[in-house]
Motif scaffolding. Structure first.
Motif, PDB file in Angstrom:
ATOM      1  N   GLU A 107       0.813  -1.262   0.068  1.00 41.82           N
ATOM      2  CA  GLU A 107      -0.170  -0.117  -0.165  1.00 41.82           C
ATOM      3  C   GLU A 107       0.896   1.318   0.000  1.00 41.82           C
ATOM      4  O   GLU A 107       0.600   2.139  -0.703  1.00 41.82           O
ATOM      5  CB  GLU A 107      -0.816   0.042   1.281  1.00 41.82           C
ATOM      6  N   ASN A 108       1.689   1.124   0.646  1.00 47.40           N
ATOM      7  CA  ASN A 108       2.829   2.544   1.004  1.00 47.40           C
ATOM      8  C   ASN A 108       3.496   2.591  -0.334  1.00 47.40           C
ATOM      9  O   ASN A 108       3.953   3.749  -0.708  1.00 47.40           O
ATOM     10  CB  ASN A 108       3.548   2.396   2.145  1.00 47.40           C
ATOM     11  N   GLY A 109       3.889   1.515  -1.040  1.00 50.74           N
ATOM     12  CA  GLY A 109       4.559   1.490  -1.966  1.00 50.74           C
ATOM     13  C   GLY A 109       3.826   2.138  -3.188  1.00 50.74           C
ATOM     14  O   GLY A 109       4.342   3.243  -4.293  1.00 50.74           O
ATOM     15  N   VAL A 110       2.484   1.709  -3.464  1.00 49.19           N
ATOM     16  CA  VAL A 110       1.539   2.290  -4.442  1.00 49.19           C
ATOM     17  C   VAL A 110       1.346   3.775  -4.082  1.00 49.19           C
ATOM     18  O   VAL A 110       1.555   4.569  -5.141  1.00 49.19           O
ATOM     19  CB  VAL A 110       0.511   1.549  -4.303  1.00 49.19           C
ATOM     20  N   LYS A 111       1.202   4.123  -2.827  1.00 53.49           N
ATOM     21  CA  LYS A 111       0.919   5.566  -2.372  1.00 53.49           C
ATOM     22  C   LYS A 111       2.209   6.351  -2.564  1.00 53.49           C
ATOM     23  O   LYS A 111       2.167   7.516  -3.056  1.00 53.49           O
ATOM     24  CB  LYS A 111       0.500   5.416  -0.982  1.00 53.49           C
ATOM     25  N   TYR A 112       3.408   5.883  -2.711  1.00 54.23           N
ATOM     26  CA  TYR A 112       4.588   6.606  -2.783  1.00 54.23           C
ATOM     27  C   TYR A 112       4.882   6.732  -4.175  1.00 54.23           C
ATOM     28  O   TYR A 112       5.246   8.210  -4.599  1.00 54.23           O
ATOM     29  CB  TYR A 112       6.002   5.817  -2.489  1.00 54.23           C
ATOM     30  N   THR A 113       4.743   6.134  -5.057  1.00 60.24           N
ATOM     31  CA  THR A 113       4.657   6.079  -6.485  1.00 60.24           C
ATOM     32  C   THR A 113       3.717   7.165  -7.050  1.00 60.24           C
ATOM     33  O   THR A 113       3.846   8.204  -7.925  1.00 60.24           O
ATOM     34  CB  THR A 113       4.845   5.046  -7.538  1.00 60.24           C
ATOM     35  N   LEU A 154      -6.982  -4.892  -1.150  1.00 62.64           N
ATOM     36  CA  LEU A 154      -6.658  -5.451  -2.427  1.00 62.64           C
ATOM     37  C   LEU A 154      -7.058  -4.496  -3.478  1.00 62.64           C
ATOM     38  O   LEU A 154      -6.498  -4.394  -4.488  1.00 62.64           O
ATOM     39  CB  LEU A 154      -6.774  -6.963  -2.559  1.00 62.64           C
ATOM     40  N   LEU A 155      -8.228  -4.295  -3.426  1.00 63.35           N
ATOM     41  CA  LEU A 155      -9.070  -3.879  -4.637  1.00 63.35           C
ATOM     42  C   LEU A 155      -8.733  -2.245  -4.538  1.00 63.35           C
ATOM     43  O   LEU A 155      -8.726  -1.799  -5.756  1.00 63.35           O
ATOM     44  CB  LEU A 155     -10.640  -3.958  -4.261  1.00 63.35           C
ATOM     45  N   LYS A 156      -8.592  -1.748  -3.499  1.00 65.57           N
ATOM     46  CA  LYS A 156      -7.991  -0.338  -3.429  1.00 65.57           C
ATOM     47  C   LYS A 156      -6.655  -0.274  -4.058  1.00 65.57           C
ATOM     48  O   LYS A 156      -6.443   0.551  -4.673  1.00 65.57           O
ATOM     49  CB  LYS A 156      -8.080   0.176  -1.870  1.00 65.57           C
ATOM     50  N   ILE A 157      -5.644  -1.134  -3.749  1.00 59.53           N
ATOM     51  CA  ILE A 157      -4.474  -0.995  -4.376  1.00 59.53           C
ATOM     52  C   ILE A 157      -4.508  -1.146  -5.898  1.00 59.53           C
ATOM     53  O   ILE A 157      -3.777  -0.791  -6.543  1.00 59.53           O
ATOM     54  CB  ILE A 157      -3.619  -2.409  -3.738  1.00 59.53           C
ATOM     55  N   ARG A 158      -5.539  -2.130  -6.196  1.00 54.27           N
ATOM     56  CA  ARG A 158      -5.644  -2.314  -7.769  1.00 54.27           C
ATOM     57  C   ARG A 158      -6.008  -1.086  -8.466  1.00 54.27           C
ATOM     58  O   ARG A 158      -5.330  -0.471  -9.390  1.00 54.27           O
ATOM     59  CB  ARG A 158      -6.627  -3.475  -8.195  1.00 54.27           C
ATOM     60  N   ILE A 164      -0.545   3.846 -13.145  1.00 57.69           N
ATOM     61  CA  ILE A 164       1.156   3.762 -12.839  1.00 57.69           C
ATOM     62  C   ILE A 164       1.548   3.042 -14.277  1.00 57.69           C
ATOM     63  O   ILE A 164       1.181   2.001 -14.623  1.00 57.69           O
ATOM     64  CB  ILE A 164       1.656   3.107 -11.539  1.00 57.69           C
ATOM     65  N   ALA A 165       2.554   3.849 -14.690  1.00 53.89           N
ATOM     66  CA  ALA A 165       3.179   3.374 -15.721  1.00 53.89           C
ATOM     67  C   ALA A 165       4.121   2.029 -15.615  1.00 53.89           C
ATOM     68  O   ALA A 165       4.303   1.677 -14.688  1.00 53.89           O
ATOM     69  CB  ALA A 165       4.008   4.634 -16.620  1.00 53.89           C
ATOM     70  N   TRP A 166       4.852   2.011 -16.691  1.00 50.02           N
ATOM     71  CA  TRP A 166       5.932   0.847 -16.905  1.00 50.02           C
ATOM     72  C   TRP A 166       5.440  -0.546 -16.760  1.00 50.02           C
ATOM     73  O   TRP A 166       5.925  -1.572 -16.077  1.00 50.02           O
ATOM     74  CB  TRP A 166       7.199   1.091 -15.989  1.00 50.02           C
ATOM     75  N   GLY A 167       3.873  -0.746 -16.968  1.00 49.48           N
ATOM     76  CA  GLY A 167       3.437  -2.055 -16.888  1.00 49.48           C
ATOM     77  C   GLY A 167       3.121  -2.452 -15.296  1.00 49.48           C
ATOM     78  O   GLY A 167       2.460  -3.450 -15.251  1.00 49.48           O
ATOM     79  N   PHE A 168       3.624  -1.639 -14.367  1.00 54.11           N
ATOM     80  CA  PHE A 168       3.240  -1.742 -13.056  1.00 54.11           C
ATOM     81  C   PHE A 168       1.855  -1.952 -12.752  1.00 54.11           C
ATOM     82  O   PHE A 168       1.356  -3.022 -11.941  1.00 54.11           O
ATOM     83  CB  PHE A 168       4.003  -0.979 -11.945  1.00 54.11           C
TER      84      PHE A 168
END
Length: 190
Positions: A107-113, A154-158, A164-168
């Motif tokens: 969650e924090n990784g997604v938030k960070y980017t 999990l749904l919120k992460i999605r 987010i780019a680069w296929g992430f």
């Protein structure tokens, strides 16, 4: 006397077995005082299970701090966050706590980017790999019962990784869709 590199656990164990309880408690106290890592480990390992959530929150703070410290920018020392998860898990044996920390990392990784923009390949690989490990744990007999608890996150992460780019974003979508499909199949089979 043997060099440090030649000493083994069996050597230490023999000496410890000869020690009395008071002496062992003194050694543990010294280890406790020696470092914050030792303190956290000993607390998680031996604390009353009713108090485990308080200690887990300290580990969550370590994970979050690598992305969003109280002051400044996150250092993104992956090994620090990953080690906190591993240390908590090994010391406590708390399965759901481990999963909680893993998802906090993602969650924090997604938030960070989303906050700071594109990062690098290593960053995306680390976040994806942690989510992949989390999903693997969800599929285990022990993990299956926790899916409803983690599903909304999990749904919120999605959703949060959609742009987010680069296929992430696509990779996250595929991984979470697979876990959704897995649990739909499990529900059909029961």
């Amino acid at each position: 006397m043997k060099k440090d590199s030649e000493l083994k656990w069996s050597d230490l164990k023999k000496s410890l077995q000869k020690s009395d309880k008071k002496e062992l408690l003194n050694v543990i106290q010294e280890l406790y005082k020696y470092s914050e890592d030792n303190r956290r480990y000993l607390l998680v390992r031996f604390i009353d299970k009713k108090e485990i959530n308080k200690v887990m929150e300290e580990y969550r703070e370590i994970v979050v701090n690598e992305f969003f410290p109280k002051k400044g920018y996150g250092e993104l020392r992956y090994f620090v966050a990953e080690n906190a998860i591993k240390e908590y898990s090994e010391a406590s044996g708390d399965f759901v706590g481990k999963m909680e920390l893993m998802l906090t990392y993602v969650e924090n990784g997604v938030k960070y980017t989303n906050e700071y923009g594109d990062i690098d390949e290593e960053f995306y690989d680390k976040i994806y790999d942690m989510l992949d490990q989390f999903c693997a744990l969800l599929k285990t007999p022990e993990g299956k019962s926790f899916y409803p608890y983690f599903r909304e996150r999990l749904l919120k992460i999605r959703d949060d990784s959609d742009e987010i780019a680069w296929g992430f974003g696509d990779a996250i979508d595929i991984l979470i869709t697979k876990i959704e499909n897995f649990f739909e199949e499990v529900q059909k089979d029961s």
